[in-house]
Scaffold this motif. Structure first.
Motif, PDB file in Angstrom:
ATOM      1  N   ASN A 155       0.819  -1.214   0.000  1.00 27.83           N
ATOM      2  CA  ASN A 155       0.000   0.000   0.000  1.00 27.83           C
ATOM      3  C   ASN A 155       0.854   1.266   0.000  1.00 27.83           C
ATOM      4  O   ASN A 155       0.464   2.290   0.551  1.00 27.83           O
ATOM      5  CB  ASN A 155      -0.924   0.007   1.215  1.00 27.83           C
ATOM      6  N   PHE A 156       2.026   1.185  -0.613  1.00 23.90           N
ATOM      7  CA  PHE A 156       2.959   2.314  -0.592  1.00 23.90           C
ATOM      8  C   PHE A 156       2.336   3.589  -1.162  1.00 23.90           C
ATOM      9  O   PHE A 156       2.447   4.665  -0.570  1.00 23.90           O
ATOM     10  CB  PHE A 156       4.232   1.960  -1.363  1.00 23.90           C
ATOM     11  N   ALA A 157       1.675   3.487  -2.301  1.00 25.09           N
ATOM     12  CA  ALA A 157       1.077   4.665  -2.926  1.00 25.09           C
ATOM     13  C   ALA A 157      -0.024   5.249  -2.051  1.00 25.09           C
ATOM     14  O   ALA A 157      -0.157   6.481  -1.928  1.00 25.09           O
ATOM     15  CB  ALA A 157       0.540   4.310  -4.308  1.00 25.09           C
ATOM     16  N   GLU A 158      -0.816   4.387  -1.430  1.00 22.87           N
ATOM     17  CA  GLU A 158      -1.906   4.863  -0.574  1.00 22.87           C
ATOM     18  C   GLU A 158      -1.360   5.615   0.637  1.00 22.87           C
ATOM     19  O   GLU A 158      -1.890   6.661   1.033  1.00 22.87           O
ATOM     20  CB  GLU A 158      -2.765   3.686  -0.113  1.00 22.87           C
ATOM     21  N   VAL A 159      -0.285   5.076   1.231  1.00 22.27           N
ATOM     22  CA  VAL A 159       0.328   5.739   2.375  1.00 22.27           C
ATOM     23  C   VAL A 159       0.878   7.104   1.973  1.00 22.27           C
ATOM     24  O   VAL A 159       0.653   8.118   2.658  1.00 22.27           O
ATOM     25  CB  VAL A 159       1.440   4.857   2.974  1.00 22.27           C
ATOM     26  N   LEU A 160       1.576   7.152   0.853  1.00 22.66           N
ATOM     27  CA  LEU A 160       2.149   8.418   0.394  1.00 22.66           C
ATOM     28  C   LEU A 160       1.063   9.427   0.023  1.00 22.66           C
ATOM     29  O   LEU A 160       1.229  10.633   0.229  1.00 22.66           O
ATOM     30  CB  LEU A 160       3.069   8.167  -0.801  1.00 22.66           C
ATOM     31  N   THR A 161      -0.046   8.949  -0.498  1.00 24.52           N
ATOM     32  CA  THR A 161      -1.164   9.827  -0.822  1.00 24.52           C
ATOM     33  C   THR A 161      -1.743  10.451   0.443  1.00 24.52           C
ATOM     34  O   THR A 161      -2.105  11.645   0.462  1.00 24.52           O
ATOM     35  CB  THR A 161      -2.258   9.056  -1.575  1.00 24.52           C
ATOM     36  N   ALA A 162      -1.836   9.671   1.504  1.00 23.38           N
ATOM     37  CA  ALA A 162      -2.322  10.202   2.774  1.00 23.38           C
ATOM     38  C   ALA A 162      -1.388  11.290   3.297  1.00 23.38           C
ATOM     39  O   ALA A 162      -1.839  12.329   3.808  1.00 23.38           O
ATOM     40  CB  ALA A 162      -2.440   9.070   3.798  1.00 23.38           C
ATOM     41  N   TYR A 163      -0.087  11.070   3.154  1.00 26.28           N
ATOM     42  CA  TYR A 163       0.869  12.082   3.594  1.00 26.28           C
ATOM     43  C   TYR A 163       0.809  13.334   2.724  1.00 26.28           C
ATOM     44  O   TYR A 163       0.969  14.455   3.213  1.00 26.28           O
ATOM     45  CB  TYR A 163       2.284  11.511   3.609  1.00 26.28           C
ATOM     46  N   GLU A 164       0.564  13.150   1.430  1.00 27.19           N
ATOM     47  CA  GLU A 164       0.477  14.311   0.545  1.00 27.19           C
ATOM     48  C   GLU A 164      -0.627  15.260   1.001  1.00 27.19           C
ATOM     49  O   GLU A 164      -0.446  16.488   1.011  1.00 27.19           O
ATOM     50  CB  GLU A 164       0.223  13.864  -0.893  1.00 27.19           C
ATOM     51  N   ALA A 165      -1.773  14.706   1.393  1.00 31.66           N
ATOM     52  CA  ALA A 165      -2.882  15.551   1.845  1.00 31.66           C
ATOM     53  C   ALA A 165      -2.489  16.346   3.081  1.00 31.66           C
ATOM     54  O   ALA A 165      -2.787  17.544   3.193  1.00 31.66           O
ATOM     55  CB  ALA A 165      -4.101  14.680   2.134  1.00 31.66           C
ATOM     56  N   LEU A 166      -1.795  15.717   4.010  1.00 29.82           N
ATOM     57  CA  LEU A 166      -1.385  16.388   5.240  1.00 29.82           C
ATOM     58  C   LEU A 166      -0.310  17.439   4.975  1.00 29.82           C
ATOM     59  O   LEU A 166      -0.262  18.479   5.643  1.00 29.82           O
ATOM     60  CB  LEU A 166      -0.894  15.361   6.255  1.00 29.82           C
TER      61      LEU A 166
END
Length: 344
Positions: A155-166
């Motif tokens: 789930n690397f992309a999903e994790v990075l996407t969550a960080y991008e929003a923050l």
């Protein structure tokens, strides 16, 4: 105090980082504030903590470390001259009292960030790290990997996407990993490049005279991909101060929490005696030599030091002025070859 910019970021940090895992367990709030004051007055601007601290982790003290730093920040009245790093706890460690599910889903990441911001009494976190992987793997003293965790889904992309929003919201600035292996570091980097997502800037892993496993695989990854190592446990839970060679000191971290056996093996003790003899032969304390060795490495961006007293903290910080000779480094490698990595 020497400073360095974390690769691929605008974060200019001190080469020594103040680790705070004792705040709330071995150190009171007043003592924590005294350490923070002394560290900053000595030129340190980099402070590392985690949502699960203090160590040893337990429900009654959960978050105390961040809260002590938060009350200090509030009293100090300045924030922008400091670099504050914290971490989100991952699963597989038996801490059901933190949050459920204990994972790196977008919901969990946001919940953890919001709580850390509240505890730290700040509007933003400079460096936000994943404390350990979601997947089950060899870490915290385990050697080797014989099978992979087939229950975990990438789930690397999903994790990075969550960080991008923050990051877009200004709640965190940069991200990093901790207790990671080369495969996942490269996966995070490739996914960030593929999807134009935030790039991991740092990795926080153990590195010391007793554990040089970072040199195999991860060092090359960090040097080639420009990821900075934040070296933790450079003194191996105090073992490399030499104070435990006669007997385990009762009021020390290892004395208080005997479940921490990573650095207390027979081979660790044998190696520590040899390193102490080498240090004394060169008019150094073992602490000075051990910390100077870590700081010598080109892949180390900052060395995380922790202490329970101001006297210990002073010696740790003063080590940044020590440069080891090639002769000492050669002798260190001789001992490493005799007793390689006794504390993985």
């Amino acid at each position: 105090m020497k400073t360095i910019t974390i690769p691929n970021t605008s974060l200019k940090i001190s080469k020594i980082c103040l680790g705070t895992m004792t705040f709330g367990e071995q150190n009171s709030e007043i003592e924590a504030h005294q350490q923070l004051d002394y560290a900053v007055s000595s030129g340190i601007n980099f402070i590392d903590t985690a949502e699960m601290y203090p160590i040893a982790a337990r429900e009654a003290t959960l978050g105390s470390t961040e809260r002590y730093i938060g009350s200090w920040l509030k009293n100090r009245g300045k924030r922008d001259d400091l670099i504050i790093a914290t971490k989100i706890a991952g699963p597989n460690r038996g801490m059901e009292y933190i949050r459920q599910p204990l994972d790196f889903s977008s919901k969990s990441i946001r919940e953890a960030v919001e709580l850390s911001l509240k505890n730290l009494q700040t509007d933003y976190i400079d460096l936000y790290q994943m404390h350990w992987p979601e997947r089950v793997m060899n870490m915290f003293g385990q050697r080797g990997l014989t099978k992979i965790d087939t229950n975990w889904q990438e789930n690397f992309a999903e994790v990075l996407t969550a960080y991008e929003a923050l990051i877009q919201e200004g709640k965190i600035r940069y991200i990093g990993v901790s207790n990671e292996a080369p495969w996942a570091v490269m996966k995070f980097i490739s996914e960030s490049e593929k999807h134009n997502l935030p790039r991991i800037a740092t990795i926080q892993n153990p590195y010391s005279l007793l554990n040089r496993l970072f040199e195999v695989g991860l060092a090359e990854v960090c040097l080639r991909e420009r990821v900075g190592l934040l070296a933790y446990s450079p003194l191996g839970f105090g073992i490399l101060s030499g104070k435990h060679l006669a007997e385990i000191q009762p009021n020390s971290r290892i004395g208080l929490f005997p479940q921490f056996t990573r650095y207390t093996s027979e081979n660790s003790t044998r190696a520590t005696r040899l390193y102490q003899e080498l240090a004394f032969d060169n008019d150094l304390t073992l602490t000075e030599m051990a910390l100077a060795f870590v700081q010598h490495q080109s892949f180390v961006t900052s060395t995380i030091v922790g202490a329970t007293s101001l006297e210990q903290l002073k010696e740790n910080i003063d080590s940044h002025n020590i440069v080891l000779s090639e002769a000492i480094l050669k002798e260190i490698n001789v001992i490493q070859e005799m007793i390689p990595n006794p504390a993985p």
